[in-house]
Design a protein around this motif. Structure first.
Motif, mmCIF file in Angstrom:
data_model
loop_
_atom_site.group_PDB
_atom_site.id
_atom_site.type_symbol
_atom_site.label_atom_id
_atom_site.label_comp_id
_atom_site.label_asym_id
_atom_site.label_seq_id
_atom_site.Cartn_x
_atom_site.Cartn_y
_atom_site.Cartn_z
ATOM 1 N N UNK A 84 -0.711 -8.322 3.415
ATOM 2 C CA UNK A 84 -0.571 -7.759 4.783
ATOM 3 C C UNK A 84 0.703 -7.234 5.706
ATOM 4 N N UNK A 85 0.409 -5.450 4.675
ATOM 5 C CA UNK A 85 1.444 -4.429 5.661
ATOM 6 C C UNK A 85 3.336 -4.857 5.474
ATOM 7 N N UNK A 86 3.126 -5.704 4.126
ATOM 8 C CA UNK A 86 5.037 -6.200 3.634
ATOM 9 C C UNK A 86 5.573 -4.640 3.728
ATOM 10 N N UNK A 87 6.781 -4.762 3.487
ATOM 11 C CA UNK A 87 8.114 -3.612 3.504
ATOM 12 C C UNK A 87 8.645 -3.765 2.113
ATOM 13 N N UNK A 88 8.013 -2.265 1.518
ATOM 14 C CA UNK A 88 8.782 -2.768 0.178
ATOM 15 C C UNK A 88 9.858 -2.313 -0.448
ATOM 16 N N UNK A 89 11.185 -1.770 -1.188
ATOM 17 C CA UNK A 89 12.276 -1.170 -1.374
ATOM 18 C C UNK A 89 12.205 -0.783 -2.625
ATOM 19 N N UNK A 90 12.006 -0.045 -3.357
ATOM 20 C CA UNK A 90 11.691 0.735 -4.448
ATOM 21 C C UNK A 90 12.364 1.437 -4.598
ATOM 22 N N UNK A 91 14.256 0.814 -5.829
ATOM 23 C CA UNK A 91 15.177 1.706 -5.895
ATOM 24 C C UNK A 91 14.566 2.492 -7.576
ATOM 25 N N UNK A 96 4.445 5.100 -13.085
ATOM 26 C CA UNK A 96 3.281 4.576 -13.345
ATOM 27 C C UNK A 96 3.194 3.049 -12.153
ATOM 28 N N UNK A 97 3.955 3.035 -11.205
ATOM 29 C CA UNK A 97 3.793 2.442 -9.937
ATOM 30 C C UNK A 97 3.035 3.277 -8.611
ATOM 31 N N UNK A 98 2.989 4.347 -8.309
ATOM 32 C CA UNK A 98 2.762 4.929 -7.301
ATOM 33 C C UNK A 98 1.357 4.678 -7.048
ATOM 34 N N UNK A 99 0.403 5.040 -8.349
ATOM 35 C CA UNK A 99 -0.956 4.170 -7.674
ATOM 36 C C UNK A 99 -1.228 3.119 -6.917
ATOM 37 N N UNK A 100 -1.064 2.352 -7.872
ATOM 38 C CA UNK A 100 -0.453 0.895 -7.315
ATOM 39 C C UNK A 100 -0.230 0.083 -6.019
ATOM 40 N N UNK A 101 1.106 1.065 -5.226
ATOM 41 C CA UNK A 101 1.526 0.581 -4.048
ATOM 42 C C UNK A 101 0.706 1.609 -3.406
ATOM 43 N N UNK A 102 0.328 2.592 -3.268
ATOM 44 C CA UNK A 102 -0.561 3.364 -2.972
ATOM 45 C C UNK A 102 -1.620 3.218 -2.045
ATOM 46 N N UNK A 103 -2.238 1.946 -3.460
ATOM 47 C CA UNK A 103 -3.111 1.785 -2.796
ATOM 48 C C UNK A 103 -3.157 0.209 -2.144
ATOM 49 N N UNK A 104 -2.282 -0.376 -2.079
ATOM 50 C CA UNK A 104 -2.256 -1.283 -1.300
ATOM 51 C C UNK A 104 -1.493 -1.137 0.551
ATOM 52 N N UNK A 105 -1.890 -1.900 0.984
ATOM 53 C CA UNK A 105 -1.669 -2.199 2.606
ATOM 54 C C UNK A 105 0.344 -2.179 2.590
ATOM 55 N N UNK A 106 1.408 -1.746 2.314
ATOM 56 C CA UNK A 106 2.284 -2.200 1.979
ATOM 57 C C UNK A 106 3.102 -0.452 2.674
ATOM 58 N N UNK A 107 4.054 -1.316 3.661
ATOM 59 C CA UNK A 107 5.369 0.172 4.086
ATOM 60 C C UNK A 107 5.816 0.345 3.197
ATOM 61 N N UNK A 108 5.783 0.997 2.141
ATOM 62 C CA UNK A 108 6.589 1.675 0.417
ATOM 63 C C UNK A 108 7.945 2.710 0.762
ATOM 64 N N UNK A 109 8.838 2.441 0.407
ATOM 65 C CA UNK A 109 9.559 2.674 0.472
ATOM 66 C C UNK A 109 10.217 3.534 -1.006
ATOM 67 N N UNK A 110 10.255 4.674 -2.142
ATOM 68 C CA UNK A 110 10.864 5.039 -2.923
ATOM 69 C C UNK A 110 11.867 5.589 -2.781
ATOM 70 N N UNK A 111 12.794 4.966 -3.454
ATOM 71 C CA UNK A 111 14.655 5.520 -3.144
ATOM 72 C C UNK A 111 15.071 5.764 -4.568
ATOM 73 N N UNK A 112 16.104 6.631 -4.001
ATOM 74 C CA UNK A 112 16.895 7.171 -5.201
ATOM 75 C C UNK A 112 17.968 7.781 -5.092
ATOM 76 N N UNK A 113 19.621 7.575 -5.256
ATOM 77 C CA UNK A 113 20.477 8.046 -4.707
ATOM 78 C C UNK A 113 19.901 10.091 -5.365
ATOM 79 N N UNK A 114 19.601 10.074 -6.516
ATOM 80 C CA UNK A 114 19.079 11.578 -6.736
ATOM 81 C C UNK A 114 17.546 11.557 -6.769
#
Ligand SMILES: [Zn+2]
Length: 259
Positions: A84-91, A96-114
């Motif tokens: 249900x279009x959850x908002x996800x913040x992933x540091x 390995x998680x790329x395909x999982x999150x891309x296949x879900x109905x989520x607002x995904x933010x993969x983030x890092x300092x570098x």
């Protein structure tokens, strides 16, 4: 072709194959194969690392570590977190998680300092100063990040600030006695101003770029930041059979936090 010879040969092969299969089944009962829940690999030869306590660290097929497999299983066990279009913040997100999150109905933010160090990060974010409004994210994943952060208390406060009330933050850190077997009190976090060179950090903290060696008192930092701790023993609760099958670390803690 001599049909009789062919049939006899064929029957012999079937019999040999059946006997081999029987032996393999007997072997697997004594030495059950390991499985990777991420890529589906099944085999006995998960790879080890020097200096790390646990023996079966890495999946030879996809390179997953124990904690990736544990987080994967946590998400499989808590499917509503990615619906249900959850908002996800992933540091520092693991590829390995790329395909999982891309296949879900989520607002995904993969983030890092570098961001340049990660193939699947799009945003540069300092965990000590997260550029999002409070109460924004439904799910935060922060695994083996805080040991690199100068002010981890500030980072924990920031994680709590941007988490929605009722949301979930999954926090993991390497700990002495679990990830490492260094000769220091496992109940106390070791962090000294004078250990500020790569050589001394490697010696005292187990890795040259770690800024401290967490003990079991890490939990106090979580509680001090105002998080409510839902659980820390998800892996243990899976039971030994599952822990062994997926080559997890029984005592590794997933701090499941909310507010
Ligand atoms: Zn794998």
């Amino acid at each position: 072709m001599n049909i009789t010879f062919f049939n006899k040969r064929h029957l012999k092969l079937i019999k040999e194959n059946r006997e081999l299969r029987k032996k393999l089944n007997q072997y697997e009962q004594v030495y059950p194969p390991k499985e990777c829940p991420i890529c589906g690999y099944k085999g006995i030869d998960f790879q080890s690392y020097p200096n790390i306590i646990h023996k079966e660290v890495m999946c030879p097929a996809c390179g997953s570590h124990e904690r990736y497999r544990a987080i994967w299983l946590y998400l499989e066990n808590n499917k509503e977190l990615l619906e249900n279009h959850k908002k996800v913040l992933h540091f520092a997100p693991e590829i390995h998680f790329k395909e999982l999150f891309e296949s879900k109905d989520v607002e995904y933010h993969g983030v890092d300092l570098n961001p340049e160090r990660h193939p699947f990060v799009e945003e540069k974010v300092d965990i000590q100063d997260i550029p999002y409004n409070e109460n924004y994210f439904d799910l935060i994943i922060c695994s083996h990040v805080l040991e690199h952060v100068p002010d981890d208390i500030k980072a924990l406060n920031e994680l709590r600030r941007v988490l929605k009330p009722g949301g979930v933050a999954l926090i993991l850190v390497p700990m002495n006695g679990i990830s490492y077997n260094l000769p220091y009190d496992e109940s106390k976090t070791l962090e000294k101003e004078e250990y500020n060179t790569p050589e001394l950090r490697d010696k005292y903290y187990g890795q040259f770029d770690h800024l401290r060696l967490y003990g079991t008192d890490f939990k106090e930092r979580i509680l001090e930041s105002g998080f409510e701790l839902l659980s820390e023993d998800f892996i243990k609760r899976l039971g030994m059979e599952t822990i062994e099958r997926y080559a997890l670390i029984r005592d590794e803690r997933i701090y499941e936090c909310t507010k």
